[in-house]
Write a protein that holds these residues in place. Structure first.
Motif, short mmCIF file in Angstrom:
data_model
loop_
_atom_site.label_atom_id
_atom_site.label_comp_id
_atom_site.label_asym_id
_atom_site.label_seq_id
_atom_site.Cartn_x
_atom_site.Cartn_y
_atom_site.Cartn_z
N GLU A 118 0.83 -1.21 0.00
CA GLU A 118 0.00 0.00 0.00
C GLU A 118 0.87 1.26 0.00
N GLN A 119 0.24 2.41 -0.33
CA GLN A 119 1.01 3.64 -0.51
C GLN A 119 0.84 4.66 0.60
N SER A 120 0.17 4.28 1.67
CA SER A 120 0.09 5.17 2.83
C SER A 120 -0.03 4.33 4.10
N LEU A 121 0.34 4.93 5.23
CA LEU A 121 0.26 4.20 6.49
C LEU A 121 -1.18 3.86 6.83
N LEU A 122 -2.11 4.75 6.52
CA LEU A 122 -3.52 4.47 6.81
C LEU A 122 -4.04 3.33 5.94
N ALA A 123 -3.57 3.26 4.70
CA ALA A 123 -3.98 2.15 3.82
C ALA A 123 -3.48 0.82 4.38
N ARG A 124 -2.26 0.81 4.91
CA ARG A 124 -1.72 -0.42 5.52
C ARG A 124 -2.54 -0.80 6.75
N ALA A 125 -2.83 0.21 7.58
CA ALA A 125 -3.58 -0.05 8.82
C ALA A 125 -4.99 -0.56 8.53
N GLU A 126 -5.54 -0.18 7.37
CA GLU A 126 -6.92 -0.60 7.03
C GLU A 126 -7.01 -2.09 6.76
N TRP A 127 -5.87 -2.76 6.62
CA TRP A 127 -5.88 -4.22 6.43
C TRP A 127 -6.37 -4.94 7.67
N ILE A 128 -6.62 -4.24 8.76
CA ILE A 128 -7.25 -4.87 9.92
C ILE A 128 -8.63 -5.39 9.52
N PHE A 156 4.70 4.47 1.18
CA PHE A 156 3.99 4.89 2.41
C PHE A 156 4.92 5.69 3.33
N THR A 157 6.23 5.43 3.25
CA THR A 157 7.17 6.18 4.10
C THR A 157 7.29 7.62 3.64
N ALA A 158 7.42 7.84 2.32
CA ALA A 158 7.51 9.20 1.79
C ALA A 158 6.23 9.98 2.08
N ARG A 159 5.09 9.29 2.00
CA ARG A 159 3.81 9.93 2.32
C ARG A 159 3.79 10.36 3.80
N MET A 160 4.34 9.50 4.65
CA MET A 160 4.39 9.81 6.08
C MET A 160 5.31 11.02 6.35
N PHE A 161 6.42 11.11 5.61
CA PHE A 161 7.30 12.27 5.75
C PHE A 161 6.52 13.57 5.47
N ASN A 170 11.96 -6.39 17.04
CA ASN A 170 11.76 -4.93 17.03
C ASN A 170 10.28 -4.63 16.82
N ASP A 171 9.67 -3.97 17.80
CA ASP A 171 8.24 -3.68 17.74
C ASP A 171 7.87 -2.73 16.61
N TYR A 172 8.85 -1.98 16.09
CA TYR A 172 8.58 -1.08 14.96
C TYR A 172 8.05 -1.88 13.76
N TRP A 173 8.56 -3.11 13.59
CA TRP A 173 8.12 -3.94 12.46
C TRP A 173 6.85 -4.72 12.78
N GLU A 174 6.32 -4.56 13.98
CA GLU A 174 5.11 -5.29 14.38
C GLU A 174 3.94 -4.34 14.63
N SER A 175 3.91 -3.70 15.78
CA SER A 175 2.72 -2.91 16.14
C SER A 175 2.57 -1.63 15.33
N ALA A 176 3.69 -1.12 14.78
CA ALA A 176 3.62 0.16 14.05
C ALA A 176 2.70 0.10 12.83
N VAL A 177 2.58 -1.08 12.22
CA VAL A 177 1.71 -1.23 11.04
C VAL A 177 0.26 -0.94 11.40
N ALA A 178 -0.15 -1.40 12.58
CA ALA A 178 -1.55 -1.24 13.00
C ALA A 178 -1.80 0.09 13.72
N ARG A 179 -0.73 0.75 14.18
CA ARG A 179 -0.88 2.00 14.93
C ARG A 179 -0.04 3.11 14.30
N PRO A 180 -0.40 3.51 13.07
CA PRO A 180 0.43 4.49 12.33
C PRO A 180 0.50 5.87 12.99
N TYR A 181 -0.49 6.20 13.83
CA TYR A 181 -0.47 7.51 14.48
C TYR A 181 0.73 7.64 15.43
#
Length: 348
Positions: free
Chosen positions: A160-170, A228-233, A310-321
């Protein structure tokens, strides 16, 4: 397939969910071939339900699941389904304490490397399904998975191309546990928090420049402009050299172009080192970057355990805020004066 009630997705492009009379149809789209379907699942509550033959029938809610990636754990935890995981890959690299505890007491089996799964142990375990990132459906590992007869659920949120799009996979994960309403509610809360933090960043008076990653064996991988990273920047109020690039994924470069394009960058994020001294020992040229000289260098290693999980590669996907808040704290500390970094930390 009959036209059912389509579930509304706000950001995610990689899947769709349609509610039919007797089943739910979940479709995963091929991110590498536009317009093609990668996989289709018919979710039923009664194994005797007749479904079309162009997909895999899966009885829900799932009672057992093997997870081929640690990025699913936080989704499962939020949905209250973490206890359904019976198999994982490379347990030593996992952060989630509950998963690690269950591995220790034998309730979860470590199936080895995700690119070379222990198929023999998987067959003994016999979970209802295996959820996998589908890096390449044509590789031998994926072929073996399909051949062993256990349904393979392809989860490609990483495309996906944004953090919110990734998080929506919930919502995708929730469908397999018959928890679509809960998944919707959880995502709405995540979206609200993300937008609140992002709107704060737009009040910043300046846009500091940033760079990402570091050279590894002659290649420096940086986020592409539509990643998604550049979008987050951008959402964090930062300015990024490749932000007008129109590709997704990543850009491969090396230290020479990096010095030309990023030597004046204000902030440097995503390095692997634990200190500035350690970073400079990997390449003395890093000392030439302004961000290094000013000590504005960050890694994503604040939440790491002793074995390297590393929790960055785990919980960060679901909690982009939380990821966004970290980035804003680095770029505009005055906007979040009381906030403590969750995943990022400044190199000493």
């Amino acid at each position: 397939m009959k036209n059912g009630k389509e579930q509304k997705l706000k950001y995610a492009q990689g899947f769709s969910i349609s509610q039919q009379k007797d089943y739910t149809c979940v479709t995963v789209f091929n991110p590498w071939k536009k317009g093609e379907i990668y996989a289709r699942y018919y979710l039923v509550k009664d194994a005797g339900t007749t479904v079309p033959e162009d997909g895999k029938k899966i009885e829900v809610p799932l009672k057992t699941l093997a997870a081929n990636s640690a990025t699913y754990f936080e989704f499962l935890q939020m949905l209250g389904e973490l206890d359904k995981v019976t198999g994982v890959c490379s347990a030593a690299w996992i952060y989630n304490p509950e998963i690690l505890k269950r591995v220790r007491i034998g309730k979860i089996k470590d199936l080895g490397d995700s690119f070379n799964l222990d198929i023999e142990n998987l067959l003994i375990l016999r979970p209802q399904a295996v959820m996998t990132p589908a890096y390449n459906a044509e590789d031998e590992n994926s072929k073996k998975l399909v051949q062993c007869g256990i349904p393979v659920i392809y989860n490609i949120e990483w495309q996906e191309q944004s953090l919110l799009a990734r998080a929506e996979w919930i919502k995708f994960v929730g469908a397999f546990f018959d928890k679509s309403a809960l998944a919707d509610s959880l995502f709405n809360d995540v979206e609200k928090r993300y937008k609140e933090v992002s709107s704060l960043a737009q009040k910043a008076k300046n846009r500091p420049t940033l760079m990402s990653g570091q050279d590894f064996r002659g290649t420096w991988t940086m986020p592409a402009g539509r990643s998604f990273t550049a979008r987050m920047f951008r959402d964090a109020g930062g300015s990024y050299f490749y932000e007008n690039d129109t590709t997704s994924g990543s850009i491969s470069t090396n230290i020479e172009p990096a010095l030309i394009n990023f030597s004046k960058a204000d902030i440097w994020v995503g390095v692997q080192a634990g200190s500035l001294d350690e970073l400079s020992k990997t390449d003395v040229k890093y000392k030439l970057f302004d961000a290094f000289k000013k000590g504005n260098v960050y890694n994503y290693n604040k939440r790491m355990n002793a074995t390297g999980g590393n929790d960055y590669w785990e919980s960060a996907v679901a909690r982009p805020y939380l990821v966004l808040s970290d980035m804003i704290k680095a770029l505009h500390p005055e906007l979040l004066p009381g906030y403590e970094f969750t995943y990022m930390q400044k190199l000493k």
